[in-house]
Write a protein that holds these residues in place. Structure first.
Motif, PDB file in Angstrom:
ATOM      1  N   GLU A  15       0.828  -1.212   0.000  1.00  0.00           N
ATOM      2  CA  GLU A  15       0.000   0.000   0.000  1.00  0.00           C
ATOM      3  C   GLU A  15       0.858   1.256   0.000  1.00  0.00           C
ATOM      4  N   MET A  19       0.865   4.249  -2.709  1.00  0.00           N
ATOM      5  CA  MET A  19       0.670   5.662  -2.361  1.00  0.00           C
ATOM      6  C   MET A  19       1.828   6.489  -2.891  1.00  0.00           C
ATOM      7  N   CYS A  23       1.842   9.660  -5.604  1.00  0.00           N
ATOM      8  CA  CYS A  23       2.507  10.956  -5.388  1.00  0.00           C
ATOM      9  C   CYS A  23       3.363  11.298  -6.609  1.00  0.00           C
ATOM     10  N   ILE A  52      -4.884  10.290  -3.098  1.00  0.00           N
ATOM     11  CA  ILE A  52      -3.800  10.173  -2.103  1.00  0.00           C
ATOM     12  C   ILE A  52      -4.360  10.366  -0.689  1.00  0.00           C
ATOM     13  N   ARG A  55      -5.981   7.252   0.315  1.00  0.00           N
ATOM     14  CA  ARG A  55      -4.963   6.235   0.654  1.00  0.00           C
ATOM     15  C   ARG A  55      -4.422   6.474   2.060  1.00  0.00           C
ATOM     16  N   GLU A  56      -4.227   7.748   2.377  1.00  0.00           N
ATOM     17  CA  GLU A  56      -3.694   8.060   3.705  1.00  0.00           C
ATOM     18  C   GLU A  56      -4.632   7.510   4.782  1.00  0.00           C
ATOM     19  N   ILE A  87       3.012   8.571   5.890  1.00  0.00           N
ATOM     20  CA  ILE A  87       1.833   8.843   5.063  1.00  0.00           C
ATOM     21  C   ILE A  87       1.372  10.295   5.217  1.00  0.00           C
ATOM     22  N   GLU A  91       0.932  12.644   2.080  1.00  0.00           N
ATOM     23  CA  GLU A  91      -0.312  13.384   1.870  1.00  0.00           C
ATOM     24  C   GLU A  91       0.004  14.841   1.567  1.00  0.00           C
TER      25      GLU A  91
END
Lengths: 214, 252
Positions: A15, A19, A23, A52, A55-56, A87, A91
């Motif tokens: 994961e 992510m 980015c 994103i 995902r965070e 993360i 982000e």
């Protein structure tokens, strides 16, 4: 032993890689939007930023689940704790890519972008993000330390962009566009800083020591 | 939709004057690990033992209400208790291998239920020992005494012995509390494997263990079922303050 736990840690790696890739895509789309004036790519960068964010939240919940159910200790605990911090940095990287895309929408004269080493900044920032996330996933301390060196390059590029923009303003170029470009350069420089943070979390995860800590 | 395997409705149990289980209603899903937690004397082990009628042996026990296994009343007069215990096996806190060979320990149940064929028994013994993740460790000494095994191995042997009669449900009463962390981790891995084929209900004093391996958790207190739900939900956002106080170590 503890098969489920190790599968979950592996899933966390996957994961984080996903992510990190988002980015990179967001920075790349925002940069192209800026350099090529492609509005569709700008919109894509903003959509990626939302993905994103999602995902965070997902990875945060995955980490909380790991802490709750598996009660990791030692290196495993540092790993999950580092992932939680990383993360947040990723982000913020997504936010900054989206900020760049928003400025790109308003920059009418993309000719000036090519006059300064903005593409180099973008390339260097993307490389830092890639390397920092890879360093975490592979547990590669040397690669994490490379990111710290790459940051010097991005900082130097920022100063160069700044000086060249000052020269352009002095030469009578559009001051408003130049200031927008200075903001973009600053965002790239901040992206580099977030990648450094990630690299420092990798170091903490692997060694138990914070950079500069005792 | 999850299939239910055990259901209690208004279940009460008295040891003489002592009201040990109070109006318990619970639905336990099939092929999941359900953990029963709570302080000593809360009724969790009593509830576990009620499921395969282990409490029948205790004098002055009175049970009211309904407890069904696959729709059949466990306490119906026509219930065959031997058959019930074949379907609902149990593993205890302290490993209790019989003083006989590893092979005979596992073959004991099938023999009791009438299997005499050597080839068939060999098959069952191997399958059960593999199922309990201990085959590789004992396959070359099946005729040796089970008492020579380590505590963790003995407990996995007891699990193999329970599996040999092909149960449907496995009750575990603090099955790892007498084991070291490595043996405990092996049993926990094993439980995670076994839930693909069996329903596991485990009493544990170790809340971390409940959090690690169970799908659902039931919290008992003073004979009451205070809360029952998904383990993650229970350990992250318990609905009842008493559950929160217990799992955060504020009492108990």
């Amino acid at each position: 032993m503890r098969n489920t736990f190790h599968e979950q840690l592996e899933q966390l790696n996957i994961e984080l890689i996903k992510m990190g890739a988002l980015c990179e895509q967001a920075i790349s789309a925002a940069t192209k939007a800026l350099l090529e004036g492609d509005l569709a790519l700008g919109r894509q960068a903003c959509e990626l930023e939302q993905e994103i964010d999602q995902r965070e939240r997902d990875i945060e919940s995955q980490c909380m689940k790991l802490l709750l159910r598996q009660q990791p200790v030692a290196g495993d605990l540092r790993r999950v704790s580092a992932a939680l911090r990383m993360i947040s940095d990723m982000e913020r990287i997504g936010d900054q890519a989206s900020d760049i895309a928003e400025i790109a929408r308003d920059v009418e004269d993309s000719r000036l972008c090519s006059a300064v080493p903005m593409a180099d900044m973008a390339r260097a920032a993307i490389a830092m993000v890639t390397d920092s996330v890879d360093a975490f996933v592979q547990g590669d301390l040397e690669l994490a330390r490379t990111v710290l060196r790459e940051d010097d390059e991005v900082d130097d590029l920022f100063l160069r962009v700044r000086e060249e923009l000052i020269s352009l303003i002095s030469a009578g170029e559009n001051g408003s566009v130049c200031l927008d470009l200075l903001m973009v350069a600053k965002y790239f420089e901040r992206i580099g800083d977030h990648a450094v943070n990630i690299a420092e979390w990798v170091e903490y995860s692997l060694t138990g020591h914070h950079k500069g800590g005792k | 939709m999850e299939e239910l395997i055990l259901s209690a409705r208004g279940l009460n149990l008295y040891y003489g004057e002592n009201h040990a289980l109070k109006d318990i209603s619970i639905d336990i899903p099939e092929r999941r690990i359900t953990a029963l937690i709570g302080p000593s004397g809360c009724g969790k082990s009593t509830f576990l033992r009620t499921i395969n009628r282990m409490n029948d042996l205790i004098p002055n026990v009175k049970i009211t209400g309904s407890l069904t296994y696959r729709g059949q009343e466990i306490y119906a007069p026509e219930q065959d208790v031997t058959d019930l215990r074949k379907r609902i096996g149990m593993v205890f806190q302290k490993p209790n291998p019989f003083p006989m060979s590893i092979y005979d320990n596992v073959a004991y149940g099938p023999r009791t239920h009438g299997t005499r064929n050597k080839v068939k028994l060999d098959e069952i013994v191997e399958e059960s020992l593999r199922g309990a993740a201990i085959w590789d460790e004992v396959k070359d000494r099946l005729k040796k005494s089970a008492l020579g095994l380590s505590g963790g191995q003995q407990q996995r042997l007891c699990i193999a012995r329970a599996l040999a009669v092909k149960p449907d449900v496995l009750l575990m009463d603090e099955a790892t509390s007498a084991l070291d962390p490595i043996s405990t981790a092996k049993i926990e891995d094993l439980a995670a494997e076994l839930k693909n084929d069996y329903t596991i209900i485990m009493v544990t004093h170790n809340m971390q263990q409940a959090a690690r391996i169970s799908d659902n958790t039931a919290f008992f207190l003073l004979g009451e079922l205070v809360e029952f739900g998904e383990t993650e939900q229970m350990f992250s956002m318990p609905q009842d303050k008493r559950t929160e106080d217990y799992i955060t170590g504020r009492f108990g």
